[in-house]
Motif scaffolding. Structure first.
Motif, short mmCIF file in Angstrom:
data_model
loop_
_atom_site.label_atom_id
_atom_site.label_comp_id
_atom_site.label_asym_id
_atom_site.label_seq_id
_atom_site.Cartn_x
_atom_site.Cartn_y
_atom_site.Cartn_z
N UNK A 98 0.84 -1.19 0.00
CA UNK A 98 0.00 0.00 0.00
C UNK A 98 0.87 1.24 0.00
N UNK A 99 0.71 2.08 -1.02
CA UNK A 99 1.52 3.30 -1.10
C UNK A 99 1.31 4.17 0.13
N UNK A 100 0.08 4.21 0.63
CA UNK A 100 -0.20 4.98 1.84
C UNK A 100 0.54 4.45 3.05
N UNK A 101 0.65 3.14 3.15
CA UNK A 101 1.39 2.52 4.26
C UNK A 101 2.86 2.89 4.16
N UNK A 102 3.42 2.80 2.95
CA UNK A 102 4.84 3.15 2.75
C UNK A 102 5.07 4.61 3.13
N UNK A 103 4.19 5.49 2.67
CA UNK A 103 4.32 6.92 3.01
C UNK A 103 4.20 7.13 4.51
N UNK A 104 3.22 6.46 5.14
CA UNK A 104 3.03 6.62 6.59
C UNK A 104 4.24 6.13 7.38
N UNK A 105 4.88 5.07 6.91
CA UNK A 105 6.12 4.62 7.57
C UNK A 105 7.19 5.70 7.49
N UNK A 106 7.26 6.36 6.36
CA UNK A 106 8.23 7.44 6.20
C UNK A 106 7.92 8.62 7.11
N UNK A 107 6.65 8.98 7.20
CA UNK A 107 6.24 10.09 8.07
C UNK A 107 6.56 9.73 9.52
N UNK A 161 7.57 11.49 -1.82
CA UNK A 161 6.24 11.75 -1.25
C UNK A 161 6.30 12.12 0.23
N UNK A 162 6.89 11.29 1.11
CA UNK A 162 6.96 11.72 2.51
C UNK A 162 7.85 12.95 2.69
N UNK A 163 8.90 13.05 1.87
CA UNK A 163 9.78 14.22 1.99
C UNK A 163 9.03 15.51 1.67
N UNK A 164 8.28 15.50 0.58
CA UNK A 164 7.53 16.70 0.21
C UNK A 164 6.41 16.98 1.19
N UNK A 165 5.72 15.94 1.62
CA UNK A 165 4.62 16.14 2.58
C UNK A 165 5.14 16.77 3.87
N UNK A 184 14.43 14.18 -5.50
CA UNK A 184 15.19 13.55 -6.57
C UNK A 184 14.26 12.67 -7.40
N UNK A 185 14.15 12.98 -8.68
CA UNK A 185 13.37 12.18 -9.64
C UNK A 185 11.87 12.25 -9.37
N UNK A 186 11.41 13.20 -8.59
CA UNK A 186 9.97 13.28 -8.31
C UNK A 186 9.59 14.66 -7.80
N UNK A 187 8.32 14.98 -8.02
CA UNK A 187 7.70 16.18 -7.47
C UNK A 187 6.20 16.03 -7.72
N UNK A 188 5.40 16.24 -6.71
CA UNK A 188 3.95 16.18 -6.89
C UNK A 188 3.41 17.60 -6.77
N UNK A 189 2.21 17.84 -7.27
CA UNK A 189 1.64 19.18 -7.14
C UNK A 189 1.59 19.61 -5.67
N UNK A 190 1.92 20.85 -5.42
CA UNK A 190 1.91 21.40 -4.07
C UNK A 190 0.53 21.22 -3.44
N UNK A 191 -0.51 21.24 -4.26
CA UNK A 191 -1.87 21.13 -3.75
C UNK A 191 -2.16 19.78 -3.08
N UNK A 192 -1.30 18.79 -3.28
CA UNK A 192 -1.45 17.50 -2.60
C UNK A 192 -1.39 17.67 -1.08
N UNK A 193 -0.60 18.65 -0.63
CA UNK A 193 -0.35 18.79 0.81
C UNK A 193 -0.64 20.17 1.37
#
Length: 193
Positions: A56-65, A85-89, A103-112
């Motif tokens: 689960x991508x959400x689980x991976x991100x939550x582990x990072x947070x 994702x966790x870095x930007x959030x 590095x190699x990624x960026x999501x819209x600022x509006x995500x967070x």
């Protein structure tokens, strides 16, 4: 010197990610490199993405947070690809952030949030022909929007089509581009206050 939380990409906490963290440590910085994959690494990007999907991508991100909890607030958040994702959030939402390295990624600022936070410089690095980074309405578009919205953002494009070009343990590694990325990152970190 800066204190950094460095998140790995979809292939896991590879030797190349660890080597990058060590290079920053050798420059005098404190680097935390959490393992959101709980010890798993993968030989290909597809295998790593399959693991992330199954987990689960959400689980991976939550582990990072969660990995940033208990650390101080004055952190630079850095992430390779999926780790962006966790870095930007955290850079956008955690008070006290000192900067972001994507590095190699960026999501819209509006995500967070509504806007990139004032006083938080950010660098985005990617290859100009990387299909993951340059896909229509993808990371590159988000990075251009970010740099247009704030003078605290820098976008660096490198010639080539490799996605994880800064990981020295992968076939996609590009020594010349990675050396330039590292120099720019060290200059960024030297300016963090």
């Amino acid at each position: 010197m800066a204190e950094i939380v460095l998140y790995h990409h979809a292939q896991g906490l590879t030797e190349g990610v660890q080597a990058f963290a060590e290079e920053l440590r050798q420059a005098g910085h404190t680097v935390h490199a959490p393992d959101s994959y709980e010890g798993h690494t993968f030989g290909t990007l597809d295998e790593g993405l399959d693991y992330a999907r199954q987990t689960g991508f959400g689980v991976i991100r939550d582990r990072g947070i969660a990995a940033a909890e208990g650390l101080g607030d004055a952190l630079v958040y850095a992430g390779f690809s999926l780790g962006g994702m966790p870095a930007q959030q955290l850079a956008q939402t955690r008070p006290g952030a000192k900067g972001a390295l994507l590095f190699h990624s960026c999501v819209p600022v509006s995500e967070f949030g509504d806007a990139w936070p004032a006083g938080v410089p950010v660098q985005v690095h990617g290859m100009d022909e990387d299909p993951f980074f340059t896909e229509e309405d993808g990371d590159l578009a988000a990075a251009h929007a970010l740099t247009a919205a704030t003078d605290q953002a820098e976008l660096f494009l490198y010639p080539g089509k490799e996605h994880l070009f800064a990981d020295s343990s992968l076939p996609s590694y590009d020594a010349e581009a990675s050396a330039l990325l590292t120099r720019r990152v060290l200059e960024f970190l030297a300016a963090v206050r």
